[in-house]
Design a protein around this motif. Structure first.
Motif, mmCIF file in Angstrom:
data_model
loop_
_atom_site.group_PDB
_atom_site.id
_atom_site.type_symbol
_atom_site.label_atom_id
_atom_site.label_comp_id
_atom_site.label_asym_id
_atom_site.label_seq_id
_atom_site.Cartn_x
_atom_site.Cartn_y
_atom_site.Cartn_z
ATOM 1 N N GLN A 226 -6.378 -6.532 0.188
ATOM 2 C CA GLN A 226 -5.217 -5.710 0.556
ATOM 3 C C GLN A 226 -4.429 -6.361 1.693
ATOM 4 O O GLN A 226 -3.184 -6.338 1.695
ATOM 5 N N GLU A 227 -5.108 -6.953 2.656
ATOM 6 C CA GLU A 227 -4.423 -7.595 3.785
ATOM 7 C C GLU A 227 -3.664 -8.842 3.329
ATOM 8 O O GLU A 227 -2.570 -9.113 3.823
ATOM 9 N N ILE A 228 -4.240 -9.580 2.390
ATOM 10 C CA ILE A 228 -3.526 -10.736 1.846
ATOM 11 C C ILE A 228 -2.283 -10.274 1.101
ATOM 12 O O ILE A 228 -1.206 -10.878 1.221
ATOM 13 N N LYS A 229 -2.413 -9.199 0.333
ATOM 14 C CA LYS A 229 -1.242 -8.655 -0.360
ATOM 15 C C LYS A 229 -0.180 -8.231 0.652
ATOM 16 O O LYS A 229 1.019 -8.483 0.468
ATOM 17 N N GLY A 230 -0.619 -7.607 1.752
ATOM 18 C CA GLY A 230 0.321 -7.200 2.798
ATOM 19 C C GLY A 230 1.034 -8.382 3.412
ATOM 20 O O GLY A 230 2.240 -8.331 3.687
ATOM 21 N N LEU A 231 0.298 -9.461 3.647
ATOM 22 C CA LEU A 231 0.900 -10.690 4.160
ATOM 23 C C LEU A 231 1.955 -11.208 3.182
ATOM 24 O O LEU A 231 3.061 -11.603 3.588
ATOM 25 N N HIS A 232 1.629 -11.185 1.900
ATOM 26 C CA HIS A 232 2.561 -11.672 0.879
ATOM 27 C C HIS A 232 3.814 -10.790 0.819
ATOM 28 O O HIS A 232 4.936 -11.296 0.771
ATOM 29 N N VAL A 233 3.627 -9.486 0.862
ATOM 30 C CA VAL A 233 4.768 -8.564 0.855
ATOM 31 C C VAL A 233 5.611 -8.782 2.108
ATOM 32 O O VAL A 233 6.848 -8.780 2.051
ATOM 33 N N PHE A 234 4.975 -8.952 3.251
ATOM 34 C CA PHE A 234 5.657 -9.213 4.520
ATOM 35 C C PHE A 234 6.585 -10.421 4.386
ATOM 36 O O PHE A 234 7.724 -10.409 4.869
ATOM 37 N N ARG A 235 6.092 -11.451 3.709
ATOM 38 C CA ARG A 235 6.842 -12.698 3.590
ATOM 39 C C ARG A 235 7.881 -12.663 2.474
ATOM 40 O O ARG A 235 8.820 -13.477 2.492
ATOM 41 N N ARG A 343 12.790 -0.838 -1.655
ATOM 42 C CA ARG A 343 12.157 -0.241 -2.841
ATOM 43 C C ARG A 343 10.693 -0.679 -2.985
ATOM 44 O O ARG A 343 10.227 -1.037 -4.067
ATOM 45 N N LEU A 344 9.980 -0.681 -1.869
ATOM 46 C CA LEU A 344 8.565 -1.026 -1.902
ATOM 47 C C LEU A 344 7.763 0.130 -2.467
ATOM 48 O O LEU A 344 8.063 1.300 -2.210
ATOM 49 N N THR A 345 6.724 -0.170 -3.208
ATOM 50 C CA THR A 345 5.838 0.862 -3.738
ATOM 51 C C THR A 345 4.912 1.349 -2.631
ATOM 52 O O THR A 345 4.784 0.716 -1.574
ATOM 53 N N LEU A 346 4.258 2.467 -2.857
ATOM 54 C CA LEU A 346 3.289 2.985 -1.884
ATOM 55 C C LEU A 346 2.186 1.964 -1.660
ATOM 56 O O LEU A 346 1.739 1.751 -0.520
ATOM 57 N N GLU A 347 1.752 1.315 -2.711
ATOM 58 C CA GLU A 347 0.703 0.299 -2.584
ATOM 59 C C GLU A 347 1.163 -0.843 -1.686
ATOM 60 O O GLU A 347 0.411 -1.326 -0.821
ATOM 61 N N GLU A 348 2.402 -1.264 -1.851
ATOM 62 C CA GLU A 348 2.927 -2.361 -1.030
ATOM 63 C C GLU A 348 3.079 -1.929 0.428
ATOM 64 O O GLU A 348 2.785 -2.712 1.343
ATOM 65 N N ARG A 349 3.510 -0.704 0.650
ATOM 66 C CA ARG A 349 3.662 -0.214 2.023
ATOM 67 C C ARG A 349 2.298 -0.112 2.709
ATOM 68 O O ARG A 349 2.150 -0.477 3.884
#
Length: 373
Positions: A226-235, A343-349
């Motif tokens: 999940q943290e890696i996904k968050g990093l990817h979304v952040f970028r 338009r981020l999804t709840l999962e992405e947020r």
């Protein structure tokens, strides 16, 4: 019998869908982990607007500024001054009253509270990594050096309410300070030496390495999927690196993200009050996101108590348009062009929050010093 077959058939279809979903998420997580287990230079490029010169993310430098600083007599003097309430007019408020080490060098309040229990109008920014801001201190950048920044809170009536012209004499009368200033500066107490000592101490207040630093250095097991996904979304999709990049996750610039509250309660014109340039209406300095999980409440007005609210704020795009009565108002604040609905999804947020938590570490505990007498 037909109904039973239908139910069984639906169950089989549902199981099939669940299996697909699980495999899909596993595949995505594996793919992102494979991408981000590479050296930072080989990570997917961030989504950056044209004209923005970003710096790639980097781990904190190998240093222990605090430990080294505590060996320096000037820094030790600055620490004493920082925790000493006698620097205030009432003798009851110290720098640490608003910058509490155990609260990540903030005060945990919406806005600061000072002399006579008067409230300020802005949130107390953390002193963590304050040395990085060069000539732009405070939310609006009104102080051009750390030394000059120090005298703002000292003299403000709603903060420490000290007549700074009287401060050197007040400290000079304390024998312990007289001998310390003579040892460090070979002179009597002066305003310049007070500011220099305090700024020397504040420059040692820095973030500790977090799991994010371990990840940046190649330890991919330091992050969950999940943290890696968050990093990817952040970028990428969240576009955060338009303003938050480099070692300390800040561009150190000023932006209007739509929180001016123009002509309403909480109105704050930001940097405009310093420059008188209408293009600066509503602009505030980009804070570092290092240790951001511990520095709330957030924004210059402290109106947002948690990271989830901040992310939802950016997700909305904050495109503020004037009503008919303000259409021709030259002062109406213009939201920065980099702001747009995400338009981020709840999962992405949720993943973004997880990443920001992973990029945070509690500051070291600081013991109060015994003050000179």
């Amino acid at each position: 019998m037909k109904r039973s077959i239908l139910i069984v058939g639906s169950f089989i279809i549902l199981c099939s869908l669940n299996s697909y979903t699980i495999n899909h998420f596993k595949s995505e997580a594996d793919s992102l982990r494979a991408l981000y287990s590479r050296p930072v230079a080989e990570w997917p490029k961030p989504e950056i607007d044209s004209g923005i010169r970003y710096e790639e993310m980097q781990a904190l430098p190998k240093e222990n500024a605090w430990a080294e600083g505590m060996k320096d007599p000037e820094v030790q003097l600055g620490k004493l001054l920082f925790f000493d309430p006698r620097l205030s007019g009432s003798g009851q408020i110290s720098c640490s009253s608003c910058h509490e080490p155990d609260l990540a060098w903030t005060d945990g309040r919406r806005v600061s509270l000072g002399n006579d229990h008067l409230q300020g109008t802005r949130n107390t920014p953390t002193l963590l990594n304050v040395f990085i801001y060069g000539g732009n201190y405070f939310w609006d950048g009104r102080a051009n050096s750390l030394n000059n920044q120090i005298f703002g809170p000292l003299s403000a009536h709603h903060e420490m309410d000290m007549d700074t012209a009287l401060l050197p004499g007040k400290l000079q009368a304390i024998k312990g300070y007289d001998s310390l200033f003579r040892a460090v500066y070979k002179s009597r107490v002066s305003l310049n030496n007070i500011g220099t000592a305090l700024s020397a101490f504040e420059k040692t207040i820095r973030s500790r390495k977090s799991r994010f630093d371990l990840f940046l250095q190649g330890k991919d097991s330091a992050f969950t999927d999940q943290e890696i996904k968050g990093l990817h979304v952040f970028r990428t999709r969240a576009r955060c690196m338009n303003c938050h990049y480099g070692t300390y996750l800040t561009d150190k610039q000023f932006h209007n993200i739509g929180l001016t509250y123009y002509k309403r309660k909480y109105e704050d014109l930001g940097r405009y009050e310093i420059t008188k340039d209408t293009s600066d209406v509503g602009k505030f300095r980009t804070p570092s996101l290092r240790d951001v999980a511990f520095t709330g409440p957030y924004m210059h007005n402290g109106l947002f108590p948690d990271l989830e609210q901040i992310i939802q704020l950016y997700n909305s795009g904050m495109m503020i348009r004037p009503g008919p009565e303000l259409k021709d108002d030259r002062m109406f604040p213009k939201t920065d062009v980099i702001m747009r609905p995400l338009r981020l999804t709840l999962e992405e947020r949720n993943a973004l929050v997880a990443f920001l938590n992973a990029a945070s570490n509690r500051p070291i505990h600081v013991n109060r010093p015994e003050l000179p007498k």
